[in-house]
Design an enzyme around this catalytic site. Sequence first.
Site, PDB file in Angstrom:
ATOM      1  N   GLN A 102       3.976   3.538   3.803  1.00 10.65           N
ATOM      2  CA  GLN A 102       3.627   3.990   2.460  1.00 10.65           C
ATOM      3  C   GLN A 102       3.672   2.812   1.494  1.00 10.65           C
ATOM      4  O   GLN A 102       3.366   2.954   0.324  1.00 10.65           O
ATOM      5  CB  GLN A 102       4.625   5.059   1.999  1.00 10.65           C
ATOM      6  CG  GLN A 102       4.654   6.268   2.909  1.00 10.65           C
ATOM      7  CD  GLN A 102       5.771   7.226   2.535  1.00 10.65           C
ATOM      8  OE1 GLN A 102       5.626   8.094   1.686  1.00 10.65           O
ATOM      9  NE2 GLN A 102       6.914   7.065   3.161  1.00 10.65           N
ATOM     10  N   HIS A 120      -1.171   3.948   1.422  1.00 14.46           N
ATOM     11  CA  HIS A 120      -1.398   3.869  -0.020  1.00 14.46           C
ATOM     12  C   HIS A 120      -2.121   2.593  -0.416  1.00 14.46           C
ATOM     13  O   HIS A 120      -2.055   2.173  -1.550  1.00 14.46           O
ATOM     14  CB  HIS A 120      -0.069   4.007  -0.772  1.00 14.46           C
ATOM     15  CG  HIS A 120       0.582   5.346  -0.550  1.00 14.46           C
ATOM     16  ND1 HIS A 120       1.932   5.575  -0.674  1.00 14.46           N
ATOM     17  CD2 HIS A 120       0.049   6.544  -0.195  1.00 14.46           C
ATOM     18  CE1 HIS A 120       2.200   6.850  -0.400  1.00 14.46           C
ATOM     19  NE2 HIS A 120       1.071   7.452  -0.100  1.00 14.46           N
ATOM     20  N   CYS A 128     -13.841  -3.676  -6.574  1.00 13.09           N
ATOM     21  CA  CYS A 128     -14.611  -3.346  -7.775  1.00 13.09           C
ATOM     22  C   CYS A 128     -14.841  -1.841  -7.819  1.00 13.09           C
ATOM     23  O   CYS A 128     -15.255  -1.237  -6.829  1.00 13.09           O
ATOM     24  CB  CYS A 128     -15.954  -4.072  -7.757  1.00 13.09           C
ATOM     25  SG  CYS A 128     -17.060  -3.501  -9.067  1.00 13.09           S
ATOM     26  N   CYS A 131     -19.189  -1.384  -7.751  1.00 13.11           N
ATOM     27  CA  CYS A 131     -20.044  -1.693  -6.591  1.00 13.11           C
ATOM     28  C   CYS A 131     -19.257  -1.791  -5.287  1.00 13.11           C
ATOM     29  O   CYS A 131     -19.840  -1.925  -4.224  1.00 13.11           O
ATOM     30  CB  CYS A 131     -20.849  -2.973  -6.831  1.00 13.11           C
ATOM     31  SG  CYS A 131     -19.871  -4.485  -6.654  1.00 13.11           S
ATOM     32  N   CYS A 150     -15.521  -8.213 -11.528  1.00 15.46           N
ATOM     33  CA  CYS A 150     -16.211  -8.338 -10.241  1.00 15.46           C
ATOM     34  C   CYS A 150     -17.170  -9.537 -10.271  1.00 15.46           C
ATOM     35  O   CYS A 150     -17.895  -9.731 -11.241  1.00 15.46           O
ATOM     36  CB  CYS A 150     -16.989  -7.048  -9.974  1.00 15.46           C
ATOM     37  SG  CYS A 150     -18.024  -7.096  -8.512  1.00 15.46           S
ATOM     38  N   ASN A 216      18.057   5.876   7.408  1.00 15.60           N
ATOM     39  CA  ASN A 216      18.083   5.848   5.944  1.00 15.60           C
ATOM     40  C   ASN A 216      19.500   5.553   5.474  1.00 15.60           C
ATOM     41  O   ASN A 216      20.457   5.689   6.243  1.00 15.60           O
ATOM     42  CB  ASN A 216      17.618   7.206   5.378  1.00 15.60           C
ATOM     43  CG  ASN A 216      16.118   7.235   5.098  1.00 15.60           C
ATOM     44  OD1 ASN A 216      15.552   6.255   4.618  1.00 15.60           O
ATOM     45  ND2 ASN A 216      15.487   8.360   5.389  1.00 15.60           N
ATOM     46  N   GLU A 218      21.022   7.192   3.063  1.00 12.67           N
ATOM     47  CA  GLU A 218      21.680   8.459   2.711  1.00 12.67           C
ATOM     48  C   GLU A 218      20.925   9.624   3.338  1.00 12.67           C
ATOM     49  O   GLU A 218      19.764   9.473   3.706  1.00 12.67           O
ATOM     50  CB  GLU A 218      21.650   8.644   1.188  1.00 12.67           C
ATOM     51  CG  GLU A 218      22.530   7.665   0.455  1.00 12.67           C
ATOM     52  CD  GLU A 218      22.268   7.651  -1.038  1.00 12.67           C
ATOM     53  OE1 GLU A 218      21.321   8.325  -1.490  1.00 12.67           O
ATOM     54  OE2 GLU A 218      23.025   6.965  -1.726  1.00 12.67           O
TER      55      GLU A 218
HETATM   56 ZN   LIG Z   1     -18.866  -4.909  -8.647  1.00 17.98          ZN
END
Ligand SMILES: [Zn+2]
Length: 256
Positions: A102, A120, A128, A131, A150, A216, A218
């Site tokens: 993640q 993610h 961009c 485009c 861009c 982990n 916790e």
């Molecule tokens: Zn672009």
Amino acid sequence: MKRAYELAAETMVAAAGKVAVLTGAGISVASGIPDFRSSQGLWARYDPMEYAEISSFKRNPEKVWAMLEEMLAVVEQAHCNRAHEYLAELEKKGVLRTVITQNIDGLHQAAGSCDVIEFHGTTRNLVCLRCGWRWPGFRLSELQKLPPKCHKCDAIMKPEVVFFGEQIPQTALIKASEAAESSKVMLVIGTSANVYPAADMPALTKRSGGRVIEINLEPTPLSTSVADQTIFGPAAVVLAGIESACDKLLTGRRLI
Ligand SMILES: [Zn+2]
């Protein structure tokens, strides 16, 4: 604790090549990247609804880029830590197959992991919004002006991270689900896995007959639900113990 490491190692070595790991912010804290949601994190100072929503970015990219500049500077300075390295080593030894993360910091790849699915997105590339042109591996110092434009169409660019209100990349979602379903063991490290769809991954492995090992600091909701085994402690310490136990089992196998 030694027995817990040995138990995890036995489960993993028995499933060698069919082991996946789901990682979250907790694994990168030792690399100097505070969990965005923690008291030290970015969201303590920047309201995510104002700064991490794609609609906010489109409305006011200058404002959001001020936060992004800070985030990217922290990530650029970060180095992978031993926990990332242990996972890369377990992949080289044929135990671990896939890393589903993640995190957006690219530290698994920096440590040498090859099969990495980034749920993610990543801060390493700019994209961009008009485009779709990409700038892979850019550095903050290479951006002459913020927000960056861009090179093809002059529209504003954003890091290739998934903002709130944006879809998880379909390829990542499909590949992660396949990896989770076909894995006999899933390690969950440094995440309470309560953000969907990442949260589904351990349950997918479990429903396919696999086992879930949680590492982990916790207890989390996973500890009392899908986890078959939970080991509490810093990821690097626990993985050191598990890797060393895996090595003993793998050496034993070679001797036979
Ligand atoms: Zn672009």
